[in-house]
Design a protein around this motif. Structure first.
Motif, mmCIF file in Angstrom:
data_model
loop_
_atom_site.group_PDB
_atom_site.id
_atom_site.type_symbol
_atom_site.label_atom_id
_atom_site.label_comp_id
_atom_site.label_asym_id
_atom_site.label_seq_id
_atom_site.Cartn_x
_atom_site.Cartn_y
_atom_site.Cartn_z
ATOM 1 N N LEU A 143 0.695 -1.043 0.046
ATOM 2 C CA LEU A 143 0.119 0.005 -0.066
ATOM 3 C C LEU A 143 0.838 1.205 0.023
ATOM 4 N N SER A 144 0.434 2.169 -0.724
ATOM 5 C CA SER A 144 1.551 3.378 -0.869
ATOM 6 C C SER A 144 0.411 4.444 -1.112
ATOM 7 N N TYR A 145 1.098 5.851 -0.687
ATOM 8 C CA TYR A 145 0.459 7.004 -1.172
ATOM 9 C C TYR A 145 1.474 7.528 -2.190
ATOM 10 N N GLY A 146 1.372 7.780 -3.384
ATOM 11 C CA GLY A 146 2.177 8.083 -4.317
ATOM 12 C C GLY A 146 3.438 7.165 -4.226
ATOM 13 N N ASP A 147 4.682 7.752 -3.861
ATOM 14 C CA ASP A 147 5.781 7.030 -4.093
ATOM 15 C C ASP A 147 6.122 6.237 -2.736
ATOM 16 N N SER A 148 5.104 7.045 -1.618
ATOM 17 C CA SER A 148 5.827 6.474 -0.180
ATOM 18 C C SER A 148 4.839 5.273 0.133
ATOM 19 N N ILE A 149 5.715 4.284 0.091
ATOM 20 C CA ILE A 149 5.435 2.671 0.561
ATOM 21 C C ILE A 149 5.072 2.840 2.100
ATOM 22 N N ILE A 150 3.696 2.350 2.449
ATOM 23 C CA ILE A 150 3.328 2.414 3.976
ATOM 24 C C ILE A 150 3.199 1.068 4.302
ATOM 25 N N ILE A 151 2.833 -0.042 3.621
ATOM 26 C CA ILE A 151 2.810 -1.324 3.814
ATOM 27 C C ILE A 151 3.316 -2.142 2.645
ATOM 28 N N ASP A 152 4.440 -3.090 3.140
ATOM 29 C CA ASP A 152 5.194 -3.465 2.058
ATOM 30 C C ASP A 152 5.136 -5.018 1.849
ATOM 31 N N LYS A 167 -1.254 -1.094 -4.181
ATOM 32 C CA LYS A 167 -0.391 -0.555 -5.320
ATOM 33 C C LYS A 167 -0.099 -2.011 -5.883
ATOM 34 N N SER A 168 0.025 -3.048 -5.095
ATOM 35 C CA SER A 168 -0.069 -4.386 -5.657
ATOM 36 C C SER A 168 -0.444 -5.294 -4.465
ATOM 37 N N GLY A 169 -0.660 -6.678 -5.078
ATOM 38 C CA GLY A 169 -1.181 -7.776 -4.045
ATOM 39 C C GLY A 169 -2.751 -7.459 -4.022
ATOM 40 N N ALA A 170 -3.151 -8.609 -3.150
ATOM 41 C CA ALA A 170 -4.742 -8.410 -3.047
ATOM 42 C C ALA A 170 -5.301 -8.573 -1.670
ATOM 43 N N VAL A 171 -6.321 -8.364 -1.514
ATOM 44 C CA VAL A 171 -7.187 -8.577 -0.352
ATOM 45 C C VAL A 171 -8.075 -9.723 -0.534
ATOM 46 N N LEU A 172 -8.113 -10.804 -0.026
ATOM 47 C CA LEU A 172 -9.219 -11.894 -0.268
ATOM 48 C C LEU A 172 -10.106 -12.050 0.906
ATOM 49 N N LEU A 173 -11.399 -12.108 0.519
ATOM 50 C CA LEU A 173 -12.554 -12.072 1.552
ATOM 51 C C LEU A 173 -13.069 -13.655 1.256
ATOM 52 N N GLU A 174 -13.031 -14.492 2.276
ATOM 53 C CA GLU A 174 -13.568 -15.807 2.016
ATOM 54 C C GLU A 174 -12.892 -16.495 0.751
#
Ligand code: ATP
Ligand code: MG
Length: 274
Positions: free
Chosen positions: A12-21, A57-64
């Protein structure tokens, strides 16, 4: 363990700043999970992305097991409700109107307002103790009353998963415990999955089955409070020295921070003057 929510390689990011990697996180179904971590570490960002309010920014969240990015907004809203950290109500909106918004996912052109909608709204107002405030504009309420109105809206949505970002903010001690007890009961009696951000480590230890400590864009530790909370975690995650003792009422970890304050004990640990 059945997973209800899973993140896969989530960045997760805001612009170029990565918050969760590149986060791989599993949130167990039917349990209470609490995110902890210092200001700005990304707790709200992560919670918002789980609720699909923020695109990864990349990756996924899965629900069930299903990618939430592929689900319709109403389908997501029927399964999970979120109380954001700083929600804003339109000017003049009354408490009742706000709480009714929680029923939006169930409304269609054909089915506008049902007895079930009415029941859920009444129950949510009652559970949060704000029945008398229902005709007041939300923007005229005190901070704590307003917070309870938003919690009522989230509960009226009647979802299996409830996400709450610092639900106890602005609440006095009695209402903090009342709201957390209410969430605890929803979990215990109805097996709802609760995911929340809490700043009070002691309340987090008291109510969480599962703690997720976030630091440096990653999970620093995850698991039962009794196992993960210790002085070294508090030092590394919050940069604070403390003692951890056992809560005399419940047996859960209780964090006593070092710092200044009036001292009424002498070096031997007995009351000065006694
Ligand atoms: N809309 C935004 N645009 C740019 N940066 C943002 C935005 N929202 C948050 N941030 C930044 O992302 C980082 C993580 O913010 P986030 O709100 O997720 O932290 P938090 O852990 O919830 O903190 P707190 O305990 O203070 O609520 C912070 O550095 C914050 O300044
Ligand atoms: Mg936050």
């Amino acid at each position: 363990m059945v997973q209800t929510i899973e993140t896969q390689n989530l960045t997760l990011s805001y612009g170029d700043s990565i918050i969760i990697d590149e986060l791989d996180l599993e949130i167990p179904k039917g349990e209470i999970t609490v995110f902890i971590g210092g200001n700005g570490c990304g707790k709200s960002t992560l919670l918002r992305s789980i609720a699909r309010l923020l695109k990864p920014k990349s990756g996924a969240v899965l629900l069930e097991g299903k990618a939430i990015s592929k689900m319709s907004t109403k389908d997501v809203a029927k399964q999970m409700a979120i109380l954001p950290q700083t929600p804003i109500a339109p000017e003049g909106l009354t408490v009742l109107q706000l709480v009714k918004q929680g029923r939006y996912p169930y409304q269609t052109w054909l089915k506008q307002w049902t007895d079930e909608d009415e029941k859920q709204v009444t129950n949510a107002l009652k559970a949060t103790g704000i029945e008398e405030l229902k005709d007041r504009p939300v923007d005229s309420l005190s901070g704590g009353q307003r917070q309870r109105a938003w919690i009522a809206m989230t509960l009226a949505q009647d979802t299996d998963i409830v996400l709450l970002d610092e639900p106890t903010t602005y609440l006095d001690m009695t209402h903090q415990i009342e709201i957390l007890d209410l969430l605890f009961e929803l979990n215990e009696k109805e097996q709802r999955t609760i995911v929340m951000v809490l700043h009070d480590l002691n309340l987090a230890c008291r109510y969480a089955d599962n703690i997720v400590a976030i630091k440096d864009q990653k999970i620093y530790a995850q698991g039962k409070p009794e196992i993960v909370i210790n002085c070294s975690l508090v030092r590394n995650v919050f940069g604070m020295e403390c003692e951890i003792i056992m809560d005399p009422l419940l047996g859960t970890p209780l964090c006593i921070p070092y710092g200044k304050g009036r001292c009424i004990l002498n070096k031997a640990g007995t009351m000065i003057g006694s």
